[in-house]
Motif scaffolding. Sequence first.
Motif, PDB file in Angstrom:
ATOM      1  N   VAL A 375     -15.091   9.970  -3.651  1.00 32.22           N
ATOM      2  CA  VAL A 375     -16.491  10.248  -3.343  1.00 32.22           C
ATOM      3  C   VAL A 375     -16.742  10.196  -1.839  1.00 32.22           C
ATOM      4  O   VAL A 375     -17.460  11.031  -1.282  1.00 32.22           O
ATOM      5  CB  VAL A 375     -17.411   9.249  -4.077  1.00 32.22           C
ATOM      6  N   THR A 376     -16.137   9.214  -1.164  1.00 38.75           N
ATOM      7  CA  THR A 376     -16.355   9.097   0.279  1.00 38.75           C
ATOM      8  C   THR A 376     -15.814  10.318   1.024  1.00 38.75           C
ATOM      9  O   THR A 376     -16.407  10.766   2.008  1.00 38.75           O
ATOM     10  CB  THR A 376     -15.682   7.820   0.816  1.00 38.75           C
ATOM     11  N   ALA A 377     -14.684  10.868   0.551  1.00 35.65           N
ATOM     12  CA  ALA A 377     -14.121  12.052   1.203  1.00 35.65           C
ATOM     13  C   ALA A 377     -15.067  13.237   1.094  1.00 35.65           C
ATOM     14  O   ALA A 377     -15.094  14.105   1.988  1.00 35.65           O
ATOM     15  CB  ALA A 377     -12.767  12.394   0.579  1.00 35.65           C
ATOM     16  N   GLU A 378     -15.865  13.289   0.024  1.00 31.50           N
ATOM     17  CA  GLU A 378     -16.843  14.364  -0.137  1.00 31.50           C
ATOM     18  C   GLU A 378     -18.094  14.128   0.688  1.00 31.50           C
ATOM     19  O   GLU A 378     -18.743  15.083   1.140  1.00 31.50           O
ATOM     20  CB  GLU A 378     -17.212  14.499  -1.614  1.00 31.50           C
ATOM     21  N   LEU A 379     -18.453  12.863   0.900  1.00 37.35           N
ATOM     22  CA  LEU A 379     -19.698  12.555   1.611  1.00 37.35           C
ATOM     23  C   LEU A 379     -19.535  12.535   3.127  1.00 37.35           C
ATOM     24  O   LEU A 379     -20.506  12.777   3.847  1.00 37.35           O
ATOM     25  CB  LEU A 379     -20.235  11.194   1.145  1.00 37.35           C
ATOM     26  N   ILE A 380     -18.339  12.237   3.617  1.00 38.51           N
ATOM     27  CA  ILE A 380     -18.134  12.116   5.067  1.00 38.51           C
ATOM     28  C   ILE A 380     -18.502  13.405   5.804  1.00 38.51           C
ATOM     29  O   ILE A 380     -19.201  13.354   6.827  1.00 38.51           O
ATOM     30  CB  ILE A 380     -16.682  11.687   5.362  1.00 38.51           C
ATOM     31  N   PRO A 381     -18.075  14.612   5.340  1.00 35.35           N
ATOM     32  CA  PRO A 381     -18.490  15.830   6.067  1.00 35.35           C
ATOM     33  C   PRO A 381     -20.006  16.042   6.064  1.00 35.35           C
ATOM     34  O   PRO A 381     -20.534  16.686   6.979  1.00 35.35           O
ATOM     35  CB  PRO A 381     -17.785  16.955   5.285  1.00 35.35           C
ATOM     36  N   VAL A 382     -20.696  15.505   5.050  1.00 33.28           N
ATOM     37  CA  VAL A 382     -22.154  15.652   4.989  1.00 33.28           C
ATOM     38  C   VAL A 382     -22.828  14.682   5.946  1.00 33.28           C
ATOM     39  O   VAL A 382     -23.761  15.037   6.675  1.00 33.28           O
ATOM     40  CB  VAL A 382     -22.647  15.412   3.548  1.00 33.28           C
ATOM     41  N   TRP A 383     -22.351  13.449   5.967  1.00 35.84           N
ATOM     42  CA  TRP A 383     -22.977  12.417   6.797  1.00 35.84           C
ATOM     43  C   TRP A 383     -22.508  12.465   8.251  1.00 35.84           C
ATOM     44  O   TRP A 383     -23.260  12.115   9.160  1.00 35.84           O
ATOM     45  CB  TRP A 383     -22.677  11.037   6.205  1.00 35.84           C
ATOM     46  N   PHE A 384     -21.251  12.878   8.463  1.00 36.56           N
ATOM     47  CA  PHE A 384     -20.689  12.917   9.817  1.00 36.56           C
ATOM     48  C   PHE A 384     -20.059  14.286  10.059  1.00 36.56           C
ATOM     49  O   PHE A 384     -18.825  14.427  10.021  1.00 36.56           O
ATOM     50  CB  PHE A 384     -19.635  11.812  10.000  1.00 36.56           C
ATOM     51  N   PRO A 385     -20.882  15.307  10.295  1.00 31.77           N
ATOM     52  CA  PRO A 385     -20.341  16.659  10.515  1.00 31.77           C
ATOM     53  C   PRO A 385     -19.377  16.680  11.699  1.00 31.77           C
ATOM     54  O   PRO A 385     -19.636  16.102  12.754  1.00 31.77           O
ATOM     55  CB  PRO A 385     -21.601  17.493  10.800  1.00 31.77           C
ATOM     56  N   GLY A 386     -18.247  17.334  11.484  1.00 37.60           N
ATOM     57  CA  GLY A 386     -17.259  17.463  12.549  1.00 37.60           C
ATOM     58  C   GLY A 386     -16.275  16.322  12.641  1.00 37.60           C
ATOM     59  O   GLY A 386     -15.290  16.409  13.389  1.00 37.60           O
ATOM     60  N   ALA A 387     -16.510  15.219  11.914  1.00 35.01           N
ATOM     61  CA  ALA A 387     -15.603  14.076  11.968  1.00 35.01           C
ATOM     62  C   ALA A 387     -14.347  14.363  11.151  1.00 35.01           C
ATOM     63  O   ALA A 387     -14.379  15.139  10.185  1.00 35.01           O
ATOM     64  CB  ALA A 387     -16.293  12.821  11.445  1.00 35.01           C
ATOM     65  N   ASP A 388     -13.253  13.736  11.556  1.00 39.18           N
ATOM     66  CA  ASP A 388     -12.013  13.857  10.793  1.00 39.18           C
ATOM     67  C   ASP A 388     -12.136  13.005   9.527  1.00 39.18           C
ATOM     68  O   ASP A 388     -12.285  11.781   9.602  1.00 39.18           O
ATOM     69  CB  ASP A 388     -10.832  13.377  11.625  1.00 39.18           C
ATOM     70  N   VAL A 389     -12.095  13.647   8.380  1.00 36.18           N
ATOM     71  CA  VAL A 389     -12.358  12.966   7.110  1.00 36.18           C
ATOM     72  C   VAL A 389     -11.350  11.847   6.868  1.00 36.18           C
ATOM     73  O   VAL A 389     -11.720  10.722   6.502  1.00 36.18           O
ATOM     74  CB  VAL A 389     -12.343  13.980   5.939  1.00 36.18           C
ATOM     75  N   THR A 390     -10.082  12.134   7.089  1.00 34.70           N
ATOM     76  CA  THR A 390      -9.040  11.137   6.810  1.00 34.70           C
ATOM     77  C   THR A 390      -9.211   9.901   7.682  1.00 34.70           C
ATOM     78  O   THR A 390      -9.093   8.760   7.205  1.00 34.70           O
ATOM     79  CB  THR A 390      -7.651  11.750   7.032  1.00 34.70           C
TER      80      THR A 390
END
Length: 433
Positions: A375-390
């Motif tokens: 779930v966090t891997a799906e939310l990170i691009p929404v909450w932190f655009p441009g951040a490296d998900v991993t």
Amino acid sequence: MASTLSRLGNWFNERAPGFMPMYRKHMTEYYAPKNFNLWYYFGSLALLVLVNQIITGIFLTMNYKTSAAEAFNSVEYIMRDVEWGWLIRYMHSTGASLFFVVVFLHMFRGIMYGSFKKPRELVWVLGMLIFLALMAEAFMGYVLPWGNMSFWGAKVIISLFGTIPFIGDTLVQWIMGDYLPADSTLNRFFALHVIALPLVLLLLVVLHLAALHEVGSNNPDGVDVKHGPKGNRWSPDKPTDAIPFHPYYTVKDSFGVGFFLMIAAFIIFFAPTFGGWFLEHDNFTPANNLVTPTHIKPSWYFTPFYAILRMIPSFLGTAVWGVLGMFGAILLLGLLPWIDRGEVRSVRYRGLGFRIGLAVLVISFLALGLVGAGVTAELIPVWFPGADVTTVENAFGRLMVLGYFGFFVFLFIYTHFGFEKTKPVPERVTTHD
């Protein structure tokens, strides 16, 4: 009618004279604290779900085929062609998830009210053995439908044993019976899931209840019920502030059972997959060793421990540390009676440090569940655009791993070296009305 029942009772007692004393010891003459609250429903609900799983499992085995070529189709046959087969299957799959819901809440109540403390250490250890057996039972049952996530989940989890030095690869092949999950894997998992592990579970449950009834139940105040000259209204030699388990708590538990069954029925009839949490979408396609699911992950109730496995990095060229961390997370729960040396049982009277630590444990456990489920891997691009998900996910996940294990380290230091400042504990349980 009364005369007939009386004669039948006398006939039975003459031929089984030990039954009634046992019944009285564990039901009508077992005195439980009278201040049980909502948290004390989950023990009886766990027993209810266990019975549901056994009964529905028996009916499912009547049409299931333990063959890699036929397992998936046999489940589809149960769902589509067997009379009420869809209901039995959904009762079983929903029951598996609800089993872990009530067990997790039951364990949390034990930690919150100090039910693992002296003299109930054996009760707690037996409960943790039940939890381990339940995890093994659930994993093997998860593999049996032979969907694509079942296949790859089995491959990933069994491959963890390959991290064991020297014997790892041989052990993996011995467990699977092949180089990949196949017929032999299904056959042995079916035997363990249907026969061996249920027998172990039932034995452990009986021992757990027997140990509990020897030392008596804890209560929200963490105060032992008093034995004294005043006694109680039923008998002067019985515990003060306690009431017979039957009929008082059997009636009370029946209300909890009714409410729980309504929730279970709603899920079974209206949301049996629970949005992919109870039944993953990838498991509705047959197992295929050439098609890997986009995100391989275990069932939701394993995701916190799976996240610990993923978040602990390899060291000295081996991933065994993640495996040790995953199993260590469960072992530490079993060692709580020796980690926590606080003199007070219940969170109601414990120090602020314990309350904060318990909150950190719960938050970390739930957050690790989200990490393990992806779930966090799906939310990170929404909450932190441009951040490296991993990078972000690893940082967050490792912080939660530190929070989980940090609770046990903190609790050991906090209680062993006398830092805890507790509130005055009442002499009697606080509910007497």
